[in-house]
Motif scaffolding. Structure first.
Motif, mmCIF file in Angstrom:
data_model
loop_
_atom_site.group_PDB
_atom_site.id
_atom_site.type_symbol
_atom_site.label_atom_id
_atom_site.label_comp_id
_atom_site.label_asym_id
_atom_site.label_seq_id
_atom_site.Cartn_x
_atom_site.Cartn_y
_atom_site.Cartn_z
ATOM 1 N N THR B 31 0.824 -1.218 0.000
ATOM 2 C CA THR B 31 0.000 0.000 0.000
ATOM 3 C C THR B 31 0.859 1.270 0.000
ATOM 4 O OG1 THR B 31 -1.922 -1.055 0.999
ATOM 5 C CG2 THR B 31 -1.744 1.317 1.283
ATOM 6 N N THR B 32 1.934 1.257 0.738
ATOM 7 C CA THR B 32 2.779 2.451 0.797
ATOM 8 C C THR B 32 3.328 2.803 -0.582
ATOM 9 O OG1 THR B 32 3.422 1.739 2.996
ATOM 10 C CG2 THR B 32 4.690 3.520 2.029
ATOM 11 N N TYR B 35 0.513 4.167 -2.782
ATOM 12 C CA TYR B 35 0.189 5.536 -2.386
ATOM 13 C C TYR B 35 1.242 6.501 -2.945
ATOM 14 C CZ TYR B 35 -1.221 9.452 0.577
ATOM 15 O OH TYR B 35 -1.644 10.676 1.027
ATOM 16 N N LEU B 140 12.023 9.809 -7.162
ATOM 17 C CA LEU B 140 12.549 9.476 -5.835
ATOM 18 C C LEU B 140 11.432 9.057 -4.884
ATOM 19 C CD1 LEU B 140 15.313 12.199 -5.327
ATOM 20 C CD2 LEU B 140 15.575 9.807 -6.002
ATOM 21 N N ARG B 141 10.269 9.663 -5.052
ATOM 22 C CA ARG B 141 9.141 9.314 -4.182
ATOM 23 C C ARG B 141 8.833 7.823 -4.273
ATOM 24 N NH1 ARG B 141 4.586 11.646 -1.720
ATOM 25 N NH2 ARG B 141 5.137 13.790 -2.097
ATOM 26 N N ALA B 143 11.138 5.562 -5.741
ATOM 27 C CA ALA B 143 12.387 4.804 -5.590
ATOM 28 C C ALA B 143 12.751 4.567 -4.124
ATOM 29 C CB ALA B 143 13.540 5.530 -6.297
ATOM 30 N N VAL B 144 12.310 5.460 -3.228
ATOM 31 C CA VAL B 144 12.647 5.242 -1.822
ATOM 32 C C VAL B 144 12.047 3.943 -1.308
ATOM 33 C CG1 VAL B 144 12.965 7.685 -1.244
ATOM 34 C CG2 VAL B 144 10.712 6.636 -0.940
ATOM 35 N N TRP B 145 10.917 3.525 -1.884
ATOM 36 C CA TRP B 145 10.261 2.300 -1.417
ATOM 37 C C TRP B 145 10.758 1.074 -2.151
ATOM 38 C CZ3 TRP B 145 8.336 3.186 3.040
ATOM 39 C CH2 TRP B 145 7.854 4.459 3.331
ATOM 40 N N LYS B 148 15.533 -0.701 -6.087
ATOM 41 C CA LYS B 148 16.125 -1.467 -7.185
ATOM 42 C C LYS B 148 15.099 -1.863 -8.246
ATOM 43 C CE LYS B 148 20.138 -1.917 -5.026
ATOM 44 N NZ LYS B 148 21.284 -1.105 -5.425
#
Lengths: 158, 193
Positions: B31-32, B35, B140-141, B143-145, B148
């Protein structure tokens, strides 16, 4: 000071991303109700119903971008399962929607419009049915065919 | 990878049989990210929530039709992107000129409340992030999650997969430059402005 510097190169990238992840999670967290709401959706699954899948939606089509938007915008959504197709026409009327649905490939004995607020039975004539003034939001159509099959369309947000 | 594959396949199979705990695990896992994908399209929190909900509904409908469980994340991201574009188009916020890329939308839906951030370094990082170009913030929003998952990021942003790595690197370089002396004072990079 020096000890806090991330190393250069890829490791530094990952470290920076990890810290940015923490910041984003703090500043722009996933709303609490969202996860609970998503978990509750499994309860909507019914294996005894046949799904008519969303196959086309004019809201996804490029040409629509050029259209002048306004009151009375018409959106066409198609669902399919086997030989059965359901064409749903949605007309925006401010906060509500007017629906026209045409079913082909089968006769329809009963039709319902289901929203998050519940189900509403709609009279069918010649495989065509209409319903005006439906609140904007999620909806799907439930059909009982002449041969007794229960069909349900994908949910769509209108 | 094989573990991930079989774990996901098992979760999908169990959820398809009505196993609530398996479904909860899938929802908790992804979910994160969904979102973040929705928010990367500049949707506000309410619209982004609708996109996430619709995406999970689609999976409920397709639980026994996911042919390649190892691609579940890609499937979810693709679905979320499609729903996000649908919301944008319906609300008339998408301009023809930028088409699917949605990379240069001028309005700013980033939350501004950095007061939540007690850590001074995090405040500086947030301030730097907000100064990044739109494309970098989008990438980046997500890619942080999934740092890779270039395939999934490529799908979410509608960018060629080959450009994700270089763009990611460039954006992080830019971010460091914005952070200036606060994170790395001695970074050498010819691309910095």
């Amino acid at each position: 000071m020096t000890a806090h510097r991330p190393p250069l190169g890829r490791d530094g990238d990952e470290e920076l991303l990890a810290r940015l992840r923490d910041v984003l999670a703090e500043v722009d967290p996933v709303p609490d109700h969202l996860v609970g709401g998503a978990k509750a959706l499994l309860g909507l699954r019914r294996v005894d119903e046949e799904l008519a899948r969303l196959v086309r939606d004019s809201a996804e089509e490029r040409g629509r971008l050029l259209a002048v938007r306004g009151e009375g915008d018409v959106r066409l959504i198609s669902f399919e399962t086997g030989p059965v197709t359901v064409e749903l026409q949605v007309t925006e009327q401010g906060p509500t929607r007017d629906l026209v649905a045409q079913v082909a490939g089968t006769g329809v004995a009963r039709a319902e419009v289901e929203t998050s607020g519940g189900r509403q039975r709609v009279p069918v004539k010649d495989s065509l049915f209409t319903l005006d003034g439906v609140a904007a939001g999620l909806l799907r159509l439930r059909l009982l065919t002449d041969s007794g099959r229960e069909l349900v369309t994908s949910w769509v947000r209108v | 990878m094989t573990d991930t594959f079989s774990a996901t396949a098992s979760l999908l199979a169990r959820a398809a049989q009505g196993d609530q705990r398996a479904w909860d695990t899938l929802v908790d896992q992804h979910t994160t990210l969904l979102y973040a994908v929705a928010r990367s399209f500049r949707l506000d929190a309410a619209d982004a929530g609708d996109v996430v909900q619709t995406t999970w509904l689609r999976l409920v409908e397709h639980l026994d039709r996911i042919q390649d469980p190892s691609r579940l994340v890609g499937w979810l991201v693709t679905t979320a992107r499609r729903e996000a574009l649908r919301v944008l188009r319906r609300s008339g916020r998408e301009r023809p000129a930028i088409d699917d890329s949605a990379l240069d939308r001028a309005d700013d839906a980033e939350p501004v409340d950095a007061a939540l951030l007690t850590d001074e370094r995090n405040r500086a990082l947030w301030a730097a992030y907000r100064q990044l170009p739109e494309k970098c913030r989008q990438l980046l929003r997500i890619a942080v999650w999934e740092p890779k998952a270039y395939d999934e990021i490529s799908v979410a942003l509608g960018m060629p997969v080959g450009s994700i790595g270089p763009t990611r690197r460039r954006c992080l370089t830019r971010l460091r430059a914005l952070l200036d002396g606060t994170v790395v004072a001695d970074e050498q990079d010819g691309e910095l402005r």
